[in-house]
Design an enzyme around this catalytic site. Structure first.
Site, PDB file in Angstrom:
ATOM      1  N   ILE A 187      29.255  -0.223 -19.893  1.00 16.66           N
ATOM      2  CA  ILE A 187      28.413  -0.835 -18.868  1.00 16.66           C
ATOM      3  C   ILE A 187      29.155  -2.032 -18.276  1.00 16.66           C
ATOM      4  CG2 ILE A 187      26.226  -2.031 -18.430  1.00 16.66           C
ATOM      5  CD1 ILE A 187      25.018  -0.387 -20.729  1.00 16.66           C
ATOM      6  N   ASP A 203      18.952  -4.701 -23.666  1.00 19.53           N
ATOM      7  CA  ASP A 203      18.597  -3.555 -24.514  1.00 19.53           C
ATOM      8  C   ASP A 203      17.945  -2.448 -23.690  1.00 19.53           C
ATOM      9  OD1 ASP A 203      19.600  -4.815 -26.729  1.00 19.53           O
ATOM     10  OD2 ASP A 203      17.648  -5.367 -27.575  1.00 19.53           O
ATOM     11  N   GLU A 229      28.068  -2.354 -25.771  1.00 21.70           N
ATOM     12  CA  GLU A 229      27.634  -1.709 -24.521  1.00 21.70           C
ATOM     13  C   GLU A 229      28.446  -0.462 -24.215  1.00 21.70           C
ATOM     14  OE1 GLU A 229      30.440  -5.082 -23.165  1.00 21.70           O
ATOM     15  OE2 GLU A 229      29.095  -4.637 -24.829  1.00 21.70           O
TER      16      GLU A 229
END
Length: 310
Positions: A187, A203, A229
């Site tokens: 990400i 989250d 991530e």
């Protein structure tokens, strides 16, 4: 005693259900057999149940029975369920239903049907109750065992597989498959997301991306939480072209379907039987591809097919 020993020796829920089905069919010559789990107001029809209970009219009947079982928590015998529901499209008439109760807790019920009205006798009904009573512990133990196994191999936040499970599956795939593609996904600017919106939103973003992964891969593919991530996908038996298409589709889907909107970068690596390869090398190539995707501006896919480090 023999029944209990055989049930206790079953290692999976599917094995337990299949063994019970064979015993029920042998004892009652029934047309259809179903196993239904209850949780709150929902019900789940277990794998191995006959398909009639998965049809629209079958589910309608199961829902009606589930409501009665929740209230009465006792075995039910229907001589003609079509009359009871005023629905002649139901493909069976006679029904026996026995709740599965363990430690005073209603876990679900077993249902058997026959097309002939008034087919089941009272003696058959009592025998069926006894059979399910002695089987409930085995069913719940199988469910508990599988739930514990699932927890061990599953990341609790994303519900994707754990990294260790992914590693083992890739090693097995390299032994039995002809090829496979690995995607490492990260990400973009995840720290900024956490700093701007908070860790709870971070989250939630992870869960959103995990769900998008699940929606865009086959049931035989493996989505996993790689760490932090970073997420990973392994496509057993998939060509590099297919893997690249999946990665590009994920990059596009994440940008379109996340809130707050985020992007991801992907590194893609590939192996096949024609060249000697190792799992660690597959991982390293994808990691290098991911590094290059970040360097080139993020929100993109980079394929690292050769074995050179850069």
């Amino acid at each position: 005693i023999i029944l209990r020993l055989r049930l206790n020796s079953s290692t999976s829920l599917d094995e337990t259900v299949q063994f019970l089905k064979s015993q029920i069919k042998k004892s009652f010559n029934t047309d259809d057999i179903g196993f239904v789990l209850l949780k709150d107001t929902e019900f789940t029809i277990l794998n191995g149940s006959n398909s009639v209970f998965l049809s629209e009219v079958g589910k309608k009947c199961v829902e009606f029975i589930a409501e009665n079982i929740r209230v009465k928590k006792e075995a039910l015998l229907y001589s003609n369920i079509q009359n009871q529901l005023a629905d002649e499209t139901i493909p069976f008439s006679s029904l026996m239903v026995v709740p599965m109760i363990e430690s005073d807790s209603l876990k679900g019920f077993c249902i058997v049907s026959h097309s002939i009205p008034y087919y089941f006798t009272f003696d058959m009904f009592k025998l069926f109750q006894s059979l399910i009573h002695h089987s409930t512990l085995a069913i719940t133990n199988s469910m508990l065992r599988e739930e514990l196994e699932r927890m061990v191999i599953t990341d609790q936040l994303t519900q994707l597989f754990a990294k260790g499970f992914l590693n083992d599956e890739i090693k097995q795939s390299m032994e039995k498959d002809e090829e496979g593609t690995f995607i490492l996904l990260d990400i973009d600017n995840f720290k900024k997301v956490n700093d701007t919106f908070g860790h709870q939103t971070g989250d939630e973003i992870l869960v959103q991306v995990a769900n998008i992964i699940q929606q865009n891969i086959r049931s035989s593919d493996i989505g996993a939480r790689w760490g932090g991530e970073e997420l990973a996908i392994y496509l057993p038996g998939a060509s590099l072209k297919t893997g690249s298409q999946v990665a590009h589709r994920l990059v596009e889907a994440v940008y379109k379907n996340t809130k707050p909107k985020i992007t991801v970068s992907c590194g893609v690596s590939y192996w096949n039987k024609k060249r000697k390869d190792q799992v660690e090398s597959l991982f390293n190539r994808a990691d290098v591809g991911l590094y290059h995707a970040k360097e080139r501006g993020k929100n993109q896919v980079v394929i690292k097919e050769d074995k050179s480090p850069f």
